[in-house]
Write a protein that holds these residues in place. Structure first.
Motif, mmCIF file in Angstrom:
data_model
loop_
_atom_site.group_PDB
_atom_site.id
_atom_site.type_symbol
_atom_site.label_atom_id
_atom_site.label_comp_id
_atom_site.label_asym_id
_atom_site.label_seq_id
_atom_site.Cartn_x
_atom_site.Cartn_y
_atom_site.Cartn_z
ATOM 1 N N LEU A 27 -46.107 39.406 -19.128
ATOM 2 C CA LEU A 27 -47.150 39.136 -20.119
ATOM 3 C C LEU A 27 -46.756 37.983 -21.034
ATOM 4 O O LEU A 27 -47.586 37.134 -21.382
ATOM 5 C CB LEU A 27 -47.431 40.394 -20.945
ATOM 6 C CG LEU A 27 -48.060 41.571 -20.189
ATOM 7 C CD1 LEU A 27 -48.224 42.774 -21.117
ATOM 8 C CD2 LEU A 27 -49.412 41.175 -19.608
ATOM 9 N N GLY A 28 -45.466 37.951 -21.418
ATOM 10 C CA GLY A 28 -45.000 36.864 -22.268
ATOM 11 C C GLY A 28 -45.131 35.516 -21.580
ATOM 12 O O GLY A 28 -45.563 34.527 -22.192
ATOM 13 N N ALA A 29 -44.766 35.458 -20.292
ATOM 14 C CA ALA A 29 -44.889 34.212 -19.534
ATOM 15 C C ALA A 29 -46.354 33.813 -19.373
ATOM 16 O O ALA A 29 -46.697 32.626 -19.426
ATOM 17 C CB ALA A 29 -44.229 34.370 -18.165
ATOM 18 N N PHE A 30 -47.219 34.805 -19.200
ATOM 19 C CA PHE A 30 -48.650 34.525 -19.064
ATOM 20 C C PHE A 30 -49.209 33.870 -20.319
ATOM 21 O O PHE A 30 -49.886 32.827 -20.255
ATOM 22 C CB PHE A 30 -49.407 35.823 -18.772
ATOM 23 C CG PHE A 30 -50.902 35.691 -18.836
ATOM 24 C CD1 PHE A 30 -51.610 35.102 -17.803
ATOM 25 C CD2 PHE A 30 -51.614 36.148 -19.942
ATOM 26 C CE1 PHE A 30 -52.997 34.967 -17.863
ATOM 27 C CE2 PHE A 30 -52.989 36.027 -20.013
ATOM 28 C CZ PHE A 30 -53.677 35.427 -18.963
ATOM 29 N N PHE A 31 -48.924 34.444 -21.485
ATOM 30 C CA PHE A 31 -49.432 33.885 -22.740
ATOM 31 C C PHE A 31 -48.781 32.534 -23.037
ATOM 32 O O PHE A 31 -49.446 31.613 -23.545
ATOM 33 C CB PHE A 31 -49.193 34.861 -23.891
ATOM 34 C CG PHE A 31 -50.072 36.080 -23.834
ATOM 35 C CD1 PHE A 31 -51.452 35.962 -23.939
ATOM 36 C CD2 PHE A 31 -49.526 37.342 -23.673
ATOM 37 C CE1 PHE A 31 -52.271 37.079 -23.884
ATOM 38 C CE2 PHE A 31 -50.342 38.464 -23.609
ATOM 39 C CZ PHE A 31 -51.709 38.335 -23.715
ATOM 40 N N ALA A 32 -47.495 32.396 -22.718
ATOM 41 C CA ALA A 32 -46.822 31.120 -22.940
ATOM 42 C C ALA A 32 -47.404 30.031 -22.041
ATOM 43 O O ALA A 32 -47.601 28.885 -22.474
ATOM 44 C CB ALA A 32 -45.318 31.267 -22.675
ATOM 45 N N PHE A 37 -50.614 25.235 -21.452
ATOM 46 C CA PHE A 37 -51.715 24.594 -20.733
ATOM 47 C C PHE A 37 -52.714 23.970 -21.710
ATOM 48 O O PHE A 37 -53.186 22.839 -21.506
ATOM 49 C CB PHE A 37 -52.408 25.637 -19.853
ATOM 50 C CG PHE A 37 -53.588 25.127 -19.078
ATOM 51 C CD1 PHE A 37 -53.429 24.193 -18.066
ATOM 52 C CD2 PHE A 37 -54.872 25.594 -19.355
ATOM 53 C CE1 PHE A 37 -54.527 23.719 -17.349
ATOM 54 C CE2 PHE A 37 -55.967 25.129 -18.641
ATOM 55 C CZ PHE A 37 -55.792 24.188 -17.630
ATOM 56 N N ALA A 38 -53.041 24.692 -22.761
ATOM 57 C CA ALA A 38 -53.969 24.165 -23.773
ATOM 58 C C ALA A 38 -53.349 23.000 -24.541
ATOM 59 O O ALA A 38 -54.031 22.025 -24.865
ATOM 60 C CB ALA A 38 -54.374 25.277 -24.740
ATOM 61 N N PRO A 43 -54.762 20.107 -17.770
ATOM 62 C CA PRO A 43 -54.862 19.311 -16.531
ATOM 63 C C PRO A 43 -55.163 20.190 -15.321
ATOM 64 O O PRO A 43 -54.601 21.287 -15.186
ATOM 65 C CB PRO A 43 -53.469 18.672 -16.414
ATOM 66 C CG PRO A 43 -52.560 19.621 -17.127
ATOM 67 C CD PRO A 43 -53.372 20.181 -18.259
ATOM 68 N N LEU A 44 -56.034 19.715 -14.420
ATOM 69 C CA LEU A 44 -56.396 20.501 -13.244
ATOM 70 C C LEU A 44 -55.212 20.692 -12.304
ATOM 71 O O LEU A 44 -55.114 21.711 -11.626
ATOM 72 C CB LEU A 44 -57.541 19.816 -12.491
ATOM 73 C CG LEU A 44 -58.943 19.932 -13.096
ATOM 74 C CD1 LEU A 44 -59.924 19.126 -12.275
ATOM 75 C CD2 LEU A 44 -59.372 21.387 -13.166
ATOM 76 N N TRP A 45 -54.332 19.706 -12.253
ATOM 77 C CA TRP A 45 -53.211 19.758 -11.311
ATOM 78 C C TRP A 45 -52.072 20.661 -11.788
ATOM 79 O O TRP A 45 -51.124 20.906 -11.045
ATOM 80 C CB TRP A 45 -52.664 18.348 -11.077
ATOM 81 C CG TRP A 45 -52.241 17.648 -12.340
ATOM 82 C CD1 TRP A 45 -53.021 16.875 -13.151
ATOM 83 C CD2 TRP A 45 -50.945 17.679 -12.943
ATOM 84 N NE1 TRP A 45 -52.300 16.419 -14.225
ATOM 85 C CE2 TRP A 45 -51.022 16.890 -14.125
ATOM 86 C CE3 TRP A 45 -49.738 18.278 -12.611
ATOM 87 C CZ2 TRP A 45 -49.923 16.704 -14.966
ATOM 88 C CZ3 TRP A 45 -48.643 18.094 -13.447
ATOM 89 C CH2 TRP A 45 -48.743 17.310 -14.605
ATOM 90 N N LEU A 46 -52.181 21.176 -13.001
ATOM 91 C CA LEU A 46 -51.123 22.030 -13.527
ATOM 92 C C LEU A 46 -51.746 23.240 -14.221
ATOM 93 O O LEU A 46 -51.761 23.325 -15.449
ATOM 94 C CB LEU A 46 -50.246 21.241 -14.513
ATOM 95 C CG LEU A 46 -48.935 21.887 -14.954
ATOM 96 C CD1 LEU A 46 -48.024 22.128 -13.759
ATOM 97 C CD2 LEU A 46 -48.232 21.011 -15.986
ATOM 98 N N PRO A 47 -52.272 24.191 -13.455
ATOM 99 C CA PRO A 47 -52.963 25.347 -14.040
ATOM 100 C C PRO A 47 -51.994 26.276 -14.763
ATOM 101 O O PRO A 47 -50.777 26.254 -14.501
ATOM 102 C CB PRO A 47 -53.586 26.029 -12.816
ATOM 103 C CG PRO A 47 -52.700 25.647 -11.683
ATOM 104 C CD PRO A 47 -52.240 24.254 -11.986
ATOM 105 N N PRO A 48 -52.509 27.106 -15.667
ATOM 106 C CA PRO A 48 -51.626 27.994 -16.436
ATOM 107 C C PRO A 48 -50.849 28.979 -15.577
ATOM 108 O O PRO A 48 -49.746 29.376 -15.944
ATOM 109 C CB PRO A 48 -52.597 28.719 -17.381
ATOM 110 C CG PRO A 48 -53.958 28.523 -16.788
ATOM 111 C CD PRO A 48 -53.909 27.207 -16.088
#
Length: 245
Positions: A27-32, A37-38, A43-48
């Motif tokens: 979860l921490g990696a997901f939010f980070a 990303f924001a 960028p489209l080439w580097l999604p979250p």
């Protein structure tokens, strides 16, 4: 004091024996990943999801955690993949009138596109001398993860390798659909969404919802139908080929 320090040092090992550490790190990696990303301009080439995967891999490496222990703990989150996929039925229901109007193009396009998505990867991998296990792992690369895992296990492939293929496919498909849409001046959300879901599974679907609700609904449809078609057809036509030799 020494006893307190020993407890602190042994805390990661104690947490690793429970799902708490794996879930917390995920979860921490997901939010980070989403925050980063924001910050870099989306960028489209580097999604979250890619950023999150890199961050999580780095943390696991730094903490010297056993991968299998992490995988067992994170399995609790993987269980949610199924319900999350089923929940995509809500935007499908909301856009059902648009879907009914497009049933003929969908019926014609889906079998061809879903078959090609598996076949071209198999041909390239086979030409490069890939083993049956690698071929079986790459075959469902355009299918959403909950379905792709079952297909891979049935064919005798490696789930970690399949997940890597899924990640790369989703990123590349999303990028190329966007570039081709600009080049061909395609602005219809139905077409964009269906192409993203069919080729880019969950990553493409997430991108489609950024475009609009209609695009997201058609991406959900494309992702779901591709998964069903591949799950039914691929084991029947390819199981002997994958396990041969």
């Amino acid at each position: 004091m020494t006893d307190l320090l020993d407890r602190f040092v042994s805390l990661p090992d104690a947490l690793a024996s429970t799902p708490v550490l794996a879930i917390g790190l995920t979860l921490g990696a997901f939010f980070a990943g989403n925050w980063l990303f924001a910050r870099i301009g989306r960028p489209l080439w580097l999604p979250p999801v890619l950023l999150s995967a890199v961050i999580l891999s780095g943390v696991i490496g730094l903490l010297a955690l056993d991968y299998h222990a992490y995988q067992d703990g994170a399995g609790w989150i993987s269980v949610l993949l199924g319900p999350a996929t089923v929940a995509l039925g809500i935007p499908l229901y909301q856009q059902i009138h648009h879907i009914r109007a497009m049933w003929r193009p969908i019926l014609v396009t889906l079998p061809i596109a879903a078959t090609m998505a598996a076949v071209y990867a198999l041909i390239i991998a086979w030409a490069l001398g890939a083993t049956p296990e690698v071929l079986a792992s790459l075959a469902p690369k355009s299918v959403t993860a909950p379905i792709a895992i079952g297909i891979t296990q049935q064919l005798g492939g490696a789930v970690p390798l399949m997940m890597g293929g899924l990640l790369i496919t989703g990123i590349v498909a999303t990028l190329f659909v966007d570039l081709l849409a600009r080049w061909l001046s395609v602005r219809d959300e139905r077409i964009l969404g269906f192409a993203l879901g069919l080729n880019g599974h969950a990553i493409g679907t997430a991108r489609a919802f950024e475009i609009g609700t209609k695009a997201g609904a058609f991406a959900s449809l494309g992702m779901g139908l591709t998964g069903i078609f591949t799950a039914l057809i691929l084991p029947l036509i390819g199981l002997d080929f994958f396990t041969a030799g």
